[in-house]
Design a protein around this motif. Structure first.
Motif, mmCIF file in Angstrom:
data_model
loop_
_atom_site.group_PDB
_atom_site.id
_atom_site.type_symbol
_atom_site.label_atom_id
_atom_site.label_comp_id
_atom_site.label_asym_id
_atom_site.label_seq_id
_atom_site.Cartn_x
_atom_site.Cartn_y
_atom_site.Cartn_z
ATOM 1 N N LEU A 66 2.848 -7.100 2.152
ATOM 2 C CA LEU A 66 3.264 -5.743 1.801
ATOM 3 C C LEU A 66 4.195 -5.138 2.851
ATOM 4 O O LEU A 66 3.902 -5.218 4.044
ATOM 5 N N PRO A 67 5.273 -4.494 2.411
ATOM 6 C CA PRO A 67 6.186 -3.876 3.377
ATOM 7 C C PRO A 67 5.702 -2.498 3.858
ATOM 8 O O PRO A 67 6.318 -1.900 4.727
ATOM 9 N N LEU A 68 4.604 -2.009 3.266
ATOM 10 C CA LEU A 68 4.096 -0.663 3.583
ATOM 11 C C LEU A 68 2.572 -0.713 3.686
ATOM 12 O O LEU A 68 1.947 -1.585 3.086
ATOM 13 N N THR A 69 1.999 0.267 4.342
ATOM 14 C CA THR A 69 0.546 0.412 4.299
ATOM 15 C C THR A 69 0.206 1.330 3.115
ATOM 16 O O THR A 69 1.095 1.994 2.564
ATOM 17 N N PHE A 70 -1.074 1.363 2.750
ATOM 18 C CA PHE A 70 -1.503 2.202 1.623
ATOM 19 C C PHE A 70 -2.703 3.040 2.028
ATOM 20 O O PHE A 70 -3.488 2.646 2.886
ATOM 21 N N ASP A 71 -2.843 4.218 1.404
ATOM 22 C CA ASP A 71 -3.971 5.102 1.722
ATOM 23 C C ASP A 71 -5.291 4.475 1.267
ATOM 24 O O ASP A 71 -6.346 4.734 1.833
ATOM 25 N N HIS A 72 -5.206 3.681 0.216
ATOM 26 C CA HIS A 72 -6.413 3.060 -0.335
ATOM 27 C C HIS A 72 -5.998 1.767 -1.044
ATOM 28 O O HIS A 72 -5.028 1.778 -1.805
ATOM 29 N N GLY B 228 -2.670 -16.825 -3.617
ATOM 30 C CA GLY B 228 -2.548 -16.031 -2.394
ATOM 31 C C GLY B 228 -1.353 -15.105 -2.350
ATOM 32 O O GLY B 228 -1.171 -14.368 -1.375
ATOM 33 N N GLY B 229 -0.536 -15.114 -3.395
ATOM 34 C CA GLY B 229 0.658 -14.249 -3.391
ATOM 35 C C GLY B 229 0.539 -13.133 -4.421
ATOM 36 O O GLY B 229 -0.109 -13.317 -5.446
ATOM 37 N N ILE B 230 1.139 -11.976 -4.138
ATOM 38 C CA ILE B 230 1.139 -10.935 -5.167
ATOM 39 C C ILE B 230 2.474 -10.961 -5.901
ATOM 40 O O ILE B 230 3.458 -11.521 -5.421
ATOM 41 N N GLU B 231 2.472 -10.387 -7.080
ATOM 42 C CA GLU B 231 3.626 -10.510 -7.969
ATOM 43 C C GLU B 231 4.930 -10.084 -7.282
ATOM 44 O O GLU B 231 5.020 -8.995 -6.707
ATOM 45 N N LYS B 232 5.929 -10.950 -7.407
ATOM 46 C CA LYS B 232 7.214 -10.744 -6.722
ATOM 47 C C LYS B 232 7.918 -9.469 -7.188
ATOM 48 O O LYS B 232 8.565 -8.793 -6.394
ATOM 49 N N GLU B 233 7.793 -9.142 -8.479
ATOM 50 C CA GLU B 233 8.496 -7.958 -9.008
ATOM 51 C C GLU B 233 8.025 -6.696 -8.290
ATOM 52 O O GLU B 233 8.813 -5.802 -8.001
ATOM 53 N N LEU B 234 6.720 -6.639 -7.995
ATOM 54 C CA LEU B 234 6.219 -5.431 -7.322
ATOM 55 C C LEU B 234 6.685 -5.412 -5.862
ATOM 56 O O LEU B 234 7.127 -4.377 -5.360
ATOM 57 N N LEU B 235 6.635 -6.565 -5.220
ATOM 58 C CA LEU B 235 7.095 -6.630 -3.824
ATOM 59 C C LEU B 235 8.561 -6.206 -3.725
ATOM 60 O O LEU B 235 8.953 -5.460 -2.826
ATOM 61 N N PHE C 69 10.200 -4.206 -5.707
ATOM 62 C CA PHE C 69 10.302 -2.760 -5.885
ATOM 63 C C PHE C 69 9.857 -2.016 -4.607
ATOM 64 O O PHE C 69 10.529 -1.078 -4.147
ATOM 65 N N LEU C 70 8.750 -2.455 -4.025
ATOM 66 C CA LEU C 70 8.243 -1.779 -2.822
ATOM 67 C C LEU C 70 9.238 -1.883 -1.666
ATOM 68 O O LEU C 70 9.458 -0.918 -0.931
ATOM 69 N N LYS C 71 9.856 -3.055 -1.543
ATOM 70 C CA LYS C 71 10.831 -3.248 -0.453
ATOM 71 C C LYS C 71 12.055 -2.364 -0.690
ATOM 72 O O LYS C 71 12.541 -1.692 0.220
ATOM 73 N N LYS C 72 12.524 -2.358 -1.939
ATOM 74 C CA LYS C 72 13.730 -1.599 -2.269
ATOM 75 C C LYS C 72 13.526 -0.092 -2.051
ATOM 76 O O LYS C 72 14.423 0.622 -1.611
ATOM 77 N N GLN C 73 12.311 0.377 -2.385
ATOM 78 C CA GLN C 73 12.055 1.823 -2.348
ATOM 79 C C GLN C 73 11.234 2.244 -1.115
ATOM 80 O O GLN C 73 10.747 3.383 -1.074
#
Ligand SMILES: Cc1cc2nc3c(=O)[nH]c(=O)nc-3n(C[C@H](O)[C@H](O)[C@H](O)COP(=O)(O)O)c2cc1C
Length: 190
Positions: free
Chosen positions: A118-124, A64-71, A73-77
């Motif tokens: 996810l810290p952001l929404t996505f277009d798709h 149920g979790g997505i990879e921490k490395e991507l999260l 990066f998304l949070k940082k940027q």
């Protein structure tokens, strides 16, 4: 030429394989791509996110979790990414369930869990079938995955790996990405 950045995170390699497949198709169709593993991203100090027409993120789901490395990066940027066109694909076995009702229920659940992280929404957001990589699981996990696979009607021969990725879906998703990157160029030029 459209510039597309792809950032992925993977545990057993399927998301990486899908990322490079998409990148290859985008390049064949005239885009310029840069592909980065989220794990190594801190080494790319010069990375100018705003210089890309589209950002594409890929990750797999585990328990149920997505990879921490991507999260991470998304949070940082997040502030830089927020005004930019962006898409995400999630790689998971639920997307490959044979029974449509079960698949839709499992994907709705995965989507709910994903959006909470996810810290952001996505277009798709695209949900793509992953792989059962018995050869990469240590022993207790191999048995656990076999039990889960049996219930799900997926492969149970632990001497083999099973790939459930629908490559036609991946190609169609890549074509959608190309359209989105073109739309963003057109907006910039307007
Ligand atoms: C320990 C473990 C937990 C998993 N949890 C989920 C899950 O919660 N939902 C799902 O649909 N797939 C789950 N999967 C399947 C993975 O998402 C799938 O194997 C995917 O291809 C992994 O991608 P990767 O190789 O890029 O890490 C799990 C796999 C493992 C090994």
């Amino acid at each position: 030429m459209k510039k597309i950045l792809m950032v992925y995170a993977t545990r057993e390699g399927q998301t990486e394989k899908i990322t490079y497949h998409i990148s290859e198709r985008l390049r064949k169709n005239g885009a310029e791509t840069e592909v980065l593993n989220a794990r190594d991203i801190d080494q790319h100090q010069q990375l100018e996110l705003a210089s890309f027409d589209l950002l594409v993120f890929g990750a797999s789901m585990h328990a149920g979790g997505i990879e921490k490395e991507l999260l991470h990066f998304l949070k940082k940027q997040a502030a830089t990414i927020a005004p930019m066109p962006r898409c995400l694909f999630l790689v998971l076995l639920s997307a490959a369930l044979e029974d449509e009702t079960e698949r839709n229920t499992a994907l709705a659940d995965a989507s709910h869990k994903l959006r909470k992280q996810l810290p952001l929404t996505f277009d798709h957001i695209e949900m793509i079938g992953g792989a059962l990589m018995y050869s990469k699981y240590p022993l207790p996990l191999r048995w656990m995955m076999k039990r889960i696979a049996l219930k799900a009607g997926q492969g149970t021969d632990t001497k083999k790996d099973y790939e459930y990725t629908d490559w036609a879906q991946v190609d169609a998703f890549a074509d959608t990405l190309l359209e989105k990157s073109s739309a963003s160029v057109a907006l910039d030029e307007a």
